[in-house]
Design a protein around this motif. Structure first.
Motif, short mmCIF file in Angstrom:
data_model
loop_
_atom_site.label_atom_id
_atom_site.label_comp_id
_atom_site.label_asym_id
_atom_site.label_seq_id
_atom_site.Cartn_x
_atom_site.Cartn_y
_atom_site.Cartn_z
N ILE A 65 0.86 -1.25 -0.08
CA ILE A 65 -0.11 0.03 0.01
C ILE A 65 0.83 1.30 0.03
CG2 ILE A 65 -1.82 1.29 1.03
CD1 ILE A 65 -2.42 -1.94 2.61
N ASP A 77 0.34 5.47 -0.63
CA ASP A 77 -0.68 6.71 -0.64
C ASP A 77 -2.23 5.95 -0.84
OD1 ASP A 77 1.64 8.36 -0.85
OD2 ASP A 77 1.65 7.94 -2.90
N GLY A 78 -2.30 4.93 -0.06
CA GLY A 78 -3.87 4.39 0.10
C GLY A 78 -4.07 3.61 -1.15
N ARG A 79 -3.38 3.48 -1.85
CA ARG A 79 -3.67 2.59 -3.22
C ARG A 79 -2.88 1.08 -3.03
NH1 ARG A 79 -2.17 5.09 -8.10
NH2 ARG A 79 -3.18 3.41 -9.36
#
Length: 134
Positions: free
Chosen positions: A51, A53-55
């Motif tokens: 993960i 940056d939240g992706r």
């Protein structure tokens, strides 16, 4: 340069840590989340989820030799194999001559800037060195 063109970034970083100490930082979710990504999880199918940056970025560990090397092959968002898939190789090497340890990084990715990759890996390895004391 189109997005389906890949760059292969190869660099050896001297690192002052034994292979035994280093390997868990390259091969386990707990180790990788300390320096490589914001978080790392391993699901029941042995698929890693890195993960940033939240992706989510899914990868399969397709090769490993304990205390020597690890390869992560990146998968599509639905966790399928891609043709010409991006991958990252970590290889722990040591110089017979100087007894120095090196971490060889091979990053085969969609990144289109060699400079950005260099800066990214320099920063990541700085983080790793601080953790392992190297």
């Amino acid at each position: 340069m189109t997005r389906d063109t890949k760059l292969k970034f190869v660099r050896e970083y001297p690192i002052n840590a034994s292979a035994k100490l280093l390997y868990p930082y390259l091969s386990t979710p707990g180790g990788l989340s300390q320096w490589f990504c914001d978080d790392a999880k391993l699901n029941e199918d042995n698929i890693f989820n890195f993960i940033w940056d939240g992706r989510n970025h899914f990868a399969e560990m397709t090769g490993h030799r304990t205390n020597r090397s690890v390869r992560f092959l990146f998968l599509s968002e639905d966790r399928k194999h891609l043709p010409d898939a991006p991958y990252i190789d970590f290889q722990i090497e040591s110089s017979e001559l100087t007894q120095e340890q090196f971490l060889k990084v091979v990053d085969y990715s969609n990144e289109d800037s060699q400079e950005e990759l260099e800066e990214l890996w320099d920063n990541l390895l700085q983080n790793l060195r601080e953790i392992v004391g190297g």
